[in-house]
Design a protein around this motif. Structure first.
Motif, PDB file in Angstrom:
ATOM      1  N   ASN A  28       0.840  -1.191   0.000  1.00 22.72           N
ATOM      2  CA  ASN A  28       0.000   0.000   0.000  1.00 22.72           C
ATOM      3  C   ASN A  28       0.877   1.243   0.000  1.00 22.72           C
ATOM      4  OD1 ASN A  28      -2.008   1.831   0.207  1.00 22.72           O
ATOM      5  ND2 ASN A  28      -2.546   1.378   2.321  1.00 22.72           N
ATOM      6  N   LYS A  32      -4.429   5.902  -2.472  1.00 24.97           N
ATOM      7  CA  LYS A  32      -5.774   6.297  -2.095  1.00 24.97           C
ATOM      8  C   LYS A  32      -6.706   5.157  -2.490  1.00 24.97           C
ATOM      9  CE  LYS A  32      -4.925  11.184  -2.825  1.00 24.97           C
ATOM     10  NZ  LYS A  32      -5.286  12.379  -3.579  1.00 24.97           N
ATOM     11  N   PRO A  33      -7.748   4.944  -1.719  1.00 19.54           N
ATOM     12  CA  PRO A  33      -8.670   3.873  -2.089  1.00 19.54           C
ATOM     13  C   PRO A  33      -9.382   4.224  -3.396  1.00 19.54           C
ATOM     14  CG  PRO A  33      -9.565   5.162  -0.278  1.00 19.54           C
ATOM     15  CD  PRO A  33      -8.159   5.644  -0.521  1.00 19.54           C
ATOM     16  N   MET A  35     -12.300   5.022  -5.775  1.00 22.41           N
ATOM     17  CA  MET A  35     -13.521   5.758  -5.476  1.00 22.41           C
ATOM     18  C   MET A  35     -14.533   5.570  -6.607  1.00 22.41           C
ATOM     19  SD  MET A  35     -12.626   7.135  -2.588  1.00 22.41           S
ATOM     20  CE  MET A  35     -13.627   8.538  -2.173  1.00 22.41           C
ATOM     21  N   GLU A  36     -15.814   5.798  -6.288  1.00 23.05           N
ATOM     22  CA  GLU A  36     -16.864   5.738  -7.296  1.00 23.05           C
ATOM     23  C   GLU A  36     -17.895   6.823  -7.012  1.00 23.05           C
ATOM     24  OE1 GLU A  36     -18.432   1.799  -6.975  1.00 23.05           O
ATOM     25  OE2 GLU A  36     -19.385   2.166  -5.053  1.00 23.05           O
ATOM     26  N   VAL A  73     -17.448   8.153  -3.130  1.00 23.89           N
ATOM     27  CA  VAL A  73     -17.354   7.272  -1.968  1.00 23.89           C
ATOM     28  C   VAL A  73     -16.371   6.158  -2.296  1.00 23.89           C
ATOM     29  CG1 VAL A  73     -19.709   7.774  -1.197  1.00 23.89           C
ATOM     30  CG2 VAL A  73     -19.301   5.812  -2.691  1.00 23.89           C
ATOM     31  N   LYS A  74     -15.914   5.471  -1.288  1.00 28.07           N
ATOM     32  CA  LYS A  74     -14.996   4.348  -1.479  1.00 28.07           C
ATOM     33  C   LYS A  74     -15.688   3.299  -2.354  1.00 28.07           C
ATOM     34  CE  LYS A  74     -12.272   1.083   1.174  1.00 28.07           C
ATOM     35  NZ  LYS A  74     -12.012   0.565   2.520  1.00 28.07           N
ATOM     36  N   ALA A  75     -14.978   2.823  -3.366  1.00 28.82           N
ATOM     37  CA  ALA A  75     -15.540   1.847  -4.300  1.00 28.82           C
ATOM     38  C   ALA A  75     -16.118   0.650  -3.552  1.00 28.82           C
ATOM     39  CB  ALA A  75     -14.475   1.389  -5.291  1.00 28.82           C
ATOM     40  N   THR A  77     -18.942   0.679  -1.804  1.00 32.73           N
ATOM     41  CA  THR A  77     -19.758   1.019  -0.634  1.00 32.73           C
ATOM     42  C   THR A  77     -21.060   1.731  -0.981  1.00 32.73           C
ATOM     43  OG1 THR A  77     -18.673   3.159  -0.296  1.00 32.73           O
ATOM     44  CG2 THR A  77     -17.702   1.248   0.825  1.00 32.73           C
TER      45      THR A  77
END
Length: 94
Positions: A28, A32-33, A35-36, A73-75, A77
């Motif tokens: 990692n 960054k996570p 996103m969607e 938002v975080k993909a 979720t």
């Protein structure tokens, strides 16, 4: 003066810490996570960008949970985000 054993143990411990840090960074690297866009979850004026025809960008939603206004938002979720109107969607709604 440290003994040869103490010096060797310190070197081994330092190598283990460095290896752990390197593998954590490789897994990692401050990524960054993913996103969607999640439609229908923003409160009025709190969307991240475009809220349908005639609007420009952030903060342009005129009502809570507007179906064509989105937030990032975080993909993975979005569909689990509950609202008084149901839940978030991945596609704009009327």
């Amino acid at each position: 003066m440290p003994t040869k054993t103490a010096t060797t143990l310190a070197a081994i411990a330092a190598a283990a810490v460095a290896a752990a840090a390197t593998s954590a960074h490789a897994a990692n690297p401050a990524a960054k996570p993913a996103m969607e866009k999640c439609y229908g979850i923003a409160k009025a004026g709190q969307n991240d960008c475009k809220a349908g025809p005639g609007t420009s960008c952030a903060g342009s939603a005129t009502r809570d949970y507007q179906g064509n206004a989105w937030k990032l938002v975080k993909a993975g979720t979005c569909l689990s985000i509950k609202t008084p109107k149901g839940h978030g969607t991945l596609e704009p709604q009327p």
